[in-house]
Design a protein around this motif. Structure first.
Motif, PDB file in Angstrom:
ATOM      1  N   ASP A   1       0.722  -1.267   0.190  1.00  0.00           N
ATOM      2  CA  ASP A   1      -0.023   0.150  -0.112  1.00  0.00           C
ATOM      3  C   ASP A   1       1.051   1.163  -0.006  1.00  0.00           C
ATOM      4  OD1 ASP A   1      -2.354  -1.558  -0.155  1.00  0.00           O
ATOM      5  OD2 ASP A   1      -2.654  -1.465   2.196  1.00  0.00           O
ATOM      6  N   VAL A   2       1.838   1.220   0.937  1.00  0.00           N
ATOM      7  CA  VAL A   2       2.769   2.499   0.685  1.00  0.00           C
ATOM      8  C   VAL A   2       3.506   2.637  -0.544  1.00  0.00           C
ATOM      9  CG1 VAL A   2       4.968   3.261   1.702  1.00  0.00           C
ATOM     10  CG2 VAL A   2       3.290   2.217   3.317  1.00  0.00           C
ATOM     11  N   ARG A   3       3.924   1.435  -1.074  1.00  0.00           N
ATOM     12  CA  ARG A   3       4.495   1.570  -2.394  1.00  0.00           C
ATOM     13  C   ARG A   3       3.723   2.149  -3.442  1.00  0.00           C
ATOM     14  NH1 ARG A   3       4.715  -2.831  -5.797  1.00  0.00           N
ATOM     15  NH2 ARG A   3       4.824  -4.387  -3.924  1.00  0.00           N
ATOM     16  N   LEU A   4       2.327   1.526  -3.556  1.00  0.00           N
ATOM     17  CA  LEU A   4       1.411   1.989  -4.470  1.00  0.00           C
ATOM     18  C   LEU A   4       1.000   3.553  -4.244  1.00  0.00           C
ATOM     19  CD1 LEU A   4      -0.836  -1.143  -4.828  1.00  0.00           C
ATOM     20  CD2 LEU A   4       0.810  -0.187  -6.380  1.00  0.00           C
TER      21      LEU A   4
ATOM     22  N   ILE B   1       3.038   6.083  -2.819  1.00  0.00           N
ATOM     23  CA  ILE B   1       3.887   6.817  -3.449  1.00  0.00           C
ATOM     24  C   ILE B   1       3.956   6.942  -5.047  1.00  0.00           C
ATOM     25  CG2 ILE B   1       6.440   7.203  -3.593  1.00  0.00           C
ATOM     26  CD1 ILE B   1       6.614   5.864  -0.949  1.00  0.00           C
ATOM     27  N   SER B   2       3.872   5.803  -5.332  1.00  0.00           N
ATOM     28  CA  SER B   2       3.883   5.825  -7.110  1.00  0.00           C
ATOM     29  C   SER B   2       2.573   6.361  -7.645  1.00  0.00           C
ATOM     30  CB  SER B   2       3.731   4.269  -7.386  1.00  0.00           C
ATOM     31  OG  SER B   2       5.043   3.345  -6.966  1.00  0.00           O
ATOM     32  N   THR B   3       1.548   6.155  -7.047  1.00  0.00           N
ATOM     33  CA  THR B   3       0.329   7.113  -7.475  1.00  0.00           C
ATOM     34  C   THR B   3       0.212   8.325  -7.353  1.00  0.00           C
ATOM     35  OG1 THR B   3      -1.100   5.154  -6.971  1.00  0.00           O
ATOM     36  CG2 THR B   3      -2.167   7.274  -7.155  1.00  0.00           C
TER      37      THR B   3
ATOM     38  N   ALA C   1       3.224  10.150  -7.434  1.00  0.00           N
ATOM     39  CA  ALA C   1       4.053  10.722  -8.510  1.00  0.00           C
ATOM     40  C   ALA C   1       3.526  10.695  -9.725  1.00  0.00           C
ATOM     41  CB  ALA C   1       5.248   9.681  -8.413  1.00  0.00           C
ATOM     42  N   CYS C   2       2.683   9.596 -10.120  1.00  0.00           N
ATOM     43  CA  CYS C   2       1.829   9.679 -11.314  1.00  0.00           C
ATOM     44  C   CYS C   2       0.943  10.838 -11.710  1.00  0.00           C
ATOM     45  CB  CYS C   2       1.232   8.347 -11.534  1.00  0.00           C
ATOM     46  SG  CYS C   2       2.320   6.944 -12.006  1.00  0.00           S
ATOM     47  N   LEU C   3       0.174  11.095 -10.506  1.00  0.00           N
ATOM     48  CA  LEU C   3      -0.675  12.289 -10.460  1.00  0.00           C
ATOM     49  C   LEU C   3      -0.033  13.575 -10.825  1.00  0.00           C
ATOM     50  CD1 LEU C   3      -3.083  11.159  -7.649  1.00  0.00           C
ATOM     51  CD2 LEU C   3      -3.602  11.098 -10.048  1.00  0.00           C
ATOM     52  N   ILE C   4       1.120  13.734  -9.960  1.00  0.00           N
ATOM     53  CA  ILE C   4       1.821  15.027 -10.201  1.00  0.00           C
ATOM     54  C   ILE C   4       2.378  15.139 -11.770  1.00  0.00           C
ATOM     55  CG2 ILE C   4       4.031  16.021  -9.518  1.00  0.00           C
ATOM     56  CD1 ILE C   4       3.703  15.284  -6.936  1.00  0.00           C
ATOM     57  N   ALA C   5       2.918  14.002 -12.356  1.00  0.00           N
ATOM     58  CA  ALA C   5       3.393  13.932 -13.677  1.00  0.00           C
ATOM     59  C   ALA C   5       2.001  14.313 -14.686  1.00  0.00           C
ATOM     60  CB  ALA C   5       4.037  12.708 -14.104  1.00  0.00           C
TER      61      ALA C   5
ATOM     62  N   ILE D   1      10.430  18.973  -8.316  1.00  0.00           N
ATOM     63  CA  ILE D   1      10.966  18.646  -7.211  1.00  0.00           C
ATOM     64  C   ILE D   1      10.115  17.830  -6.344  1.00  0.00           C
ATOM     65  CG2 ILE D   1      11.598  19.621  -4.873  1.00  0.00           C
ATOM     66  CD1 ILE D   1      12.141  22.389  -6.441  1.00  0.00           C
ATOM     67  N   ALA D   2       8.873  17.769  -6.448  1.00  0.00           N
ATOM     68  CA  ALA D   2       8.125  16.930  -5.851  1.00  0.00           C
ATOM     69  C   ALA D   2       8.252  15.475  -6.322  1.00  0.00           C
ATOM     70  CB  ALA D   2       6.576  17.386  -5.752  1.00  0.00           C
ATOM     71  N   TYR D   3       8.115  15.306  -7.782  1.00  0.00           N
ATOM     72  CA  TYR D   3       8.378  14.367  -8.253  1.00  0.00           C
ATOM     73  C   TYR D   3       9.573  13.493  -8.062  1.00  0.00           C
ATOM     74  CZ  TYR D   3       8.247  10.530 -12.127  1.00  0.00           C
ATOM     75  OH  TYR D   3       8.064   9.401 -12.754  1.00  0.00           O
ATOM     76  N   PHE D   4      10.810  14.364  -7.951  1.00  0.00           N
ATOM     77  CA  PHE D   4      11.898  13.768  -7.617  1.00  0.00           C
ATOM     78  C   PHE D   4      12.192  13.362  -6.296  1.00  0.00           C
ATOM     79  CE2 PHE D   4      16.416  14.359  -5.746  1.00  0.00           C
ATOM     80  CZ  PHE D   4      17.338  13.567  -6.682  1.00  0.00           C
ATOM     81  N   THR D   5      11.416  13.895  -5.321  1.00  0.00           N
ATOM     82  CA  THR D   5      11.343  13.607  -4.012  1.00  0.00           C
ATOM     83  C   THR D   5      10.680  12.545  -3.643  1.00  0.00           C
ATOM     84  OG1 THR D   5      11.340  15.776  -3.284  1.00  0.00           O
ATOM     85  CG2 THR D   5      10.878  14.454  -1.582  1.00  0.00           C
ATOM     86  N   LEU D   6       9.457  12.041  -4.314  1.00  0.00           N
ATOM     87  CA  LEU D   6       8.771  11.071  -4.301  1.00  0.00           C
ATOM     88  C   LEU D   6       9.461   9.729  -4.696  1.00  0.00           C
ATOM     89  CD1 LEU D   6       5.163  12.326  -5.326  1.00  0.00           C
ATOM     90  CD2 LEU D   6       5.798  11.567  -3.087  1.00  0.00           C
TER      91      LEU D   6
END
Length: 219
Positions: free
Chosen positions: A40-43, A45-47, A49-53, A77-82
């Motif tokens: 759940d944590v992995r998903l 964070i990945s979600t 990052a995808c929303l930001i992109a 910056i947020a995408y790189f951090t995630l």
């Protein structure tokens, strides 16, 4: 009934992934409830990052770069951090863990990780058992291994029974209503919630090179 999935018997990733899935399915039949926190944590964070992109692409496409360049800067910056956080999570926390769960009725929890090495069709499991006995946590580690071909036939089909027999025989304390595991002493409560009562006379504790022998008394 669904047709069994065929895999390539020469592909180590396929062999490992199929066996990993079978571990969770087997433990479910032994009254263990799997925790999906790591996934759940992995998903999450990945979600994120995808929303930001996706949001960055949409605003840039509709508003143009000049109007959205400040937002794009912060989004990068947020995408790189995630992505950094995801890498750290996968390496330090999730790692090779394939199963985390607790017994539904007994104070027993399991954490299982798996690995394979290149050009070696051997399935290796590292199993961590945490058990509450008389208010104290007892932790055990067990390393087990077995050849994939014991439960994957030459056509690439997974055979359930030999895999479950191997896993149950390798780690007897995960079973319910099991015979008294020889590596447990009289103070241990098994996964089925009952205490072990037997005469311990030079019983081998653990397995492999790290095995020791322990003498005990009849209880």
């Amino acid at each position: 009934m669904a047709e069994p999935t065929k895999i390539c018997p020469y592909s180590l990733p396929d062999l490992k992934n199929t066996s990993d899935d079978a571990v969770a399915a087997y433990l479910k039949t032994k009254s263990f409830a799997q925790s999906h926190t790591l996934t759940d944590v992995r998903l999450s964070i990945s979600t994120a990052a995808c929303l930001i992109a996706g949001a960055t692409f949409y605003l840039d496409y509709t508003q143009g770069f000049e109007k959205t360049k400040t937002f794009t800067l912060y989004a990068c910056i947020a995408y790189f951090t995630l992505n950094t956080a995801l890498t750290i999570w996968l390496y330090f926390f999730e790692s090779s863990t394939i199963y985390v769960g607790k017994h539904k009725t007994a104070p027993v929890s399991l954490t299982i990780s798996s690995k394979v090495t290149k050009h070696d069709p051997t399935y290796r499991l590292k199993i961590l058992q945490t058990q509450v006995v008389d208010g104290k946590n007892i932790v055990r580690n067990r390393d087990v291994e077995g050849p994939f071909m014991d439960w994957i036939d030459d056509k690439g089909f997974f055979v359930k029974k030999p895999f479950e027999s191997w896993l149950g025989a390798s780690v007897p304390w995960i079973l319910e209503n099991e015979d008294v595991p020889k590596e447990l002493d009289s103070s241990v409560v098994t996964a089925s919630g009952r205490k072990v009562q037997e005469e311990m006379t030079g019983v081998e504790v653990g397995s492999g090179k790290g095995s020791v022998r322990r003498k005990g008394k009849k209880v």
